[in-house]
Design a protein around this motif. Structure first.
Motif, short mmCIF file in Angstrom:
data_model
loop_
_atom_site.label_atom_id
_atom_site.label_comp_id
_atom_site.label_asym_id
_atom_site.label_seq_id
_atom_site.Cartn_x
_atom_site.Cartn_y
_atom_site.Cartn_z
N VAL A 30 0.84 -1.21 0.00
CA VAL A 30 0.00 0.00 0.00
C VAL A 30 0.87 1.26 0.00
CG1 VAL A 30 -1.72 1.32 1.28
CG2 VAL A 30 -1.93 -1.17 1.13
N HIS A 31 1.89 1.26 0.85
CA HIS A 31 2.79 2.42 0.91
C HIS A 31 3.57 2.56 -0.40
CE1 HIS A 31 5.40 5.46 2.53
NE2 HIS A 31 6.47 4.73 2.30
N PHE A 32 4.01 1.44 -0.95
CA PHE A 32 4.77 1.46 -2.20
C PHE A 32 3.91 2.00 -3.34
CE2 PHE A 32 6.33 -0.61 -6.12
CZ PHE A 32 7.66 -0.19 -6.10
N PHE A 33 2.67 1.53 -3.44
CA PHE A 33 1.77 2.01 -4.49
C PHE A 33 1.50 3.51 -4.33
CE2 PHE A 33 -0.37 -2.45 -4.86
CZ PHE A 33 0.77 -2.92 -5.49
N LYS A 34 1.41 3.98 -3.09
CA LYS A 34 1.20 5.40 -2.83
C LYS A 34 2.37 6.22 -3.38
CE LYS A 34 0.16 8.60 1.00
NZ LYS A 34 1.37 9.44 0.98
N ARG A 35 3.58 5.70 -3.20
CA ARG A 35 4.76 6.40 -3.72
C ARG A 35 4.74 6.46 -5.24
NH1 ARG A 35 9.76 3.89 -0.29
NH2 ARG A 35 10.95 5.52 -1.37
N LEU A 36 4.30 5.37 -5.86
CA LEU A 36 4.18 5.37 -7.32
C LEU A 36 3.15 6.39 -7.78
CD1 LEU A 36 4.23 1.55 -8.25
CD2 LEU A 36 6.12 3.17 -8.43
N LYS A 37 2.04 6.44 -7.06
CA LYS A 37 0.96 7.37 -7.41
C LYS A 37 1.44 8.81 -7.32
CE LYS A 37 -3.89 8.40 -6.36
NZ LYS A 37 -5.02 8.10 -5.45
N GLU A 38 2.34 9.07 -6.38
CA GLU A 38 2.86 10.42 -6.17
C GLU A 38 3.98 10.78 -7.13
OE1 GLU A 38 3.87 10.17 -2.05
OE2 GLU A 38 1.81 10.57 -1.36
N GLY A 39 4.32 9.83 -8.03
CA GLY A 39 5.29 10.15 -9.07
C GLY A 39 6.66 9.53 -8.93
N ALA A 40 6.87 8.72 -7.90
CA ALA A 40 8.17 8.07 -7.72
C ALA A 40 8.40 7.05 -8.84
CB ALA A 40 8.25 7.37 -6.37
N THR A 41 9.64 6.94 -9.28
CA THR A 41 10.01 5.95 -10.30
C THR A 41 10.86 4.87 -9.66
OG1 THR A 41 9.99 7.64 -12.03
CG2 THR A 41 11.15 5.60 -12.52
N ALA A 42 10.47 3.63 -9.88
CA ALA A 42 11.20 2.50 -9.30
C ALA A 42 11.85 1.69 -10.42
CB ALA A 42 10.25 1.61 -8.49
N SER A 43 12.95 1.03 -10.09
CA SER A 43 13.62 0.14 -11.04
C SER A 43 13.82 -1.22 -10.36
CB SER A 43 14.97 0.71 -11.48
OG SER A 43 15.82 0.89 -10.36
N THR A 44 14.07 -2.23 -11.17
CA THR A 44 14.23 -3.58 -10.63
C THR A 44 15.53 -4.22 -11.11
OG1 THR A 44 12.98 -4.53 -12.48
CG2 THR A 44 11.73 -3.92 -10.52
N SER A 45 16.02 -5.19 -10.33
CA SER A 45 17.24 -5.91 -10.68
C SER A 45 16.93 -7.38 -10.88
CB SER A 45 18.29 -5.75 -9.57
OG SER A 45 18.59 -4.40 -9.34
N GLN A 46 17.51 -7.97 -11.90
CA GLN A 46 17.29 -9.39 -12.14
C GLN A 46 18.00 -10.23 -11.08
OE1 GLN A 46 18.89 -9.50 -16.10
NE2 GLN A 46 20.91 -10.16 -15.43
N ILE A 47 17.57 -11.47 -10.95
CA ILE A 47 18.18 -12.38 -9.98
C ILE A 47 19.51 -12.84 -10.54
CG2 ILE A 47 17.89 -14.56 -8.74
CD1 ILE A 47 14.81 -14.11 -9.20
N ASN A 48 20.56 -12.72 -9.74
CA ASN A 48 21.89 -13.05 -10.25
C ASN A 48 22.23 -14.53 -10.15
OD1 ASN A 48 23.03 -13.55 -7.59
ND2 ASN A 48 23.11 -11.33 -7.31
N VAL A 49 23.28 -14.93 -10.82
CA VAL A 49 23.69 -16.34 -10.89
C VAL A 49 24.00 -16.89 -9.50
CG1 VAL A 49 25.41 -17.95 -11.80
CG2 VAL A 49 24.57 -16.09 -13.24
N HIS A 50 24.69 -16.11 -8.69
CA HIS A 50 25.07 -16.57 -7.35
C HIS A 50 23.85 -16.93 -6.51
CE1 HIS A 50 27.24 -16.89 -3.55
NE2 HIS A 50 26.36 -16.04 -3.03
N THR A 51 22.82 -16.09 -6.57
CA THR A 51 21.60 -16.35 -5.80
C THR A 51 20.96 -17.66 -6.23
OG1 THR A 51 21.19 -13.98 -5.52
CG2 THR A 51 19.31 -15.44 -5.22
N TYR A 52 20.93 -17.90 -7.54
CA TYR A 52 20.38 -19.16 -8.03
C TYR A 52 21.20 -20.35 -7.54
CZ TYR A 52 17.00 -17.04 -11.27
OH TYR A 52 15.93 -16.36 -11.81
N ILE A 53 22.50 -20.24 -7.62
CA ILE A 53 23.38 -21.34 -7.21
C ILE A 53 23.13 -21.70 -5.75
CG2 ILE A 53 25.79 -21.98 -6.72
CD1 ILE A 53 26.59 -20.46 -9.25
#
Length: 288
Positions: A48-71
């Motif tokens: 809910v808080h995260f969606f509120k930040r998006l609504k207010e104009g915040a821009t978010a980015s994401t990172s893919q899961i790395n090889v080490h985490t999978y291993i």
């Protein structure tokens, strides 16, 4: 033989389904305004808080899961000699699937037997979630790993994902359309319609003027392609607009009979790319 189903947080399934079927999950990382957050399916993440930040104009980015985490995660099952089925976020949208494949090849250099099957779902959000949910149910019913993989490969190209984006300016902030297009779109109340292709990529399909028309468009397109709705669980996903999701559910129920319709919010990973107000319908239909 017993086996484990693993997916990642891009599947956007409700936490209660993840817990009920004991599905293991890889977590994506989200960055928003210099803050890093873990997409943990709602265990501690405040959507809910995260969606509120998006609504207010915040821009978010994401990172893919790395090889080490999978291993590190896969290794736990390799050492227990327990087979794994990993249903991955679309390779058309993330490099995570290829990282998972690379992790398996590295593990094969260390271990004699690595029983890890990786399936590219070619889906995102609750399209991926729909496949995971149906896979988990079939596993519980006693379907073998090989049978389940065959079922998923046969049905994954029949998952229909109809998406509308409410805030066209969010697409501009994320670098997906020009400032001019966003401005014109906002003035005309243009609502883009997006679909998932058979290659697992999200592409523009149409543009509709007005929010209500866009919601009706999603319903009409879903019903036009659906197969045996009375046997299906339909997912309605949204970013902070539960009332619109309820409206879409009532529209669907007024036109067709379904086994079940589940409303749930997107996870933060997918919401980061669609923005506040996005809504989508997910079902099985004719092959894409």
């Amino acid at each position: 033989m017993e086996y484990e189903i693993i997916t990642d947080s891009c599947c956007d399934l409700p936490l209660e389904i993840i817990e009920e079927y004991q599905i293991e999950v890889f977590n994506f990382i989200i960055s928003i305004e210099s803050e890093e957050l873990v997409d943990d399916m709602g265990v501690s993440f405040d959507k809910v808080h995260f969606f509120k930040r998006l609504k207010e104009g915040a821009t978010a980015s994401t990172s893919q899961i790395n090889v080490h985490t999978y291993i590190e995660k896969f290794k736990q099952y390799v050492e227990k000699n327990k087979p794994v089925l990993y249903l991955a976020f679309s390779s058309g949208l993330s490099g995570s699937y290829n990282n998972a494949l690379q992790a398996v090849e590295i593990l094969k250099e260390e271990y004699k037997e690595v029983q890890i099957t990786i399936v590219d779902t070619k889906a995102a959000s609750l399209g991926q979630g729909l496949l995971v949910y149906e896979a988990a149910k079939r596993k519980r019913e006693g379907m073998s790993l090989n049978e389940l993989v065959e079922w998923i490969e046969e049905h994954k190209n029949s998952v229909h994902s109809w998406v509308t984006v409410d805030d066209i300016k969010h697409l501009q902030r994320g670098g997906r359309i020009s400032a001019t297009a966003a401005t014109v779109g906002s003035i005309l109340s243009i609502k883009p319609i997006i679909v998932m292709t058979s290659e697992g990529k999200l592409v523009p399909y149409s543009k509709v003027r007005g929010r209500k028309k866009s919601l009706h468009f999603l319903v009409d397109q879903t019903l036009a392609g659906i197969i045996k709705p009375e046997n299906q669980t339909i997912f309605i996903g949204h970013v902070g607009v539960f009332e619109d999701a309820e409206y879409v559910k009532k529209l669907l129920e007024s036109k067709e009979v379904f086994k079940q319709i589940i409303i749930t919010s997107y996870g933060p990973t997918i919401a980061s790319h669609t923005g506040f107000g996005s809504l989508a319908l997910f079902s099985f239909g004719n092959e894409k």
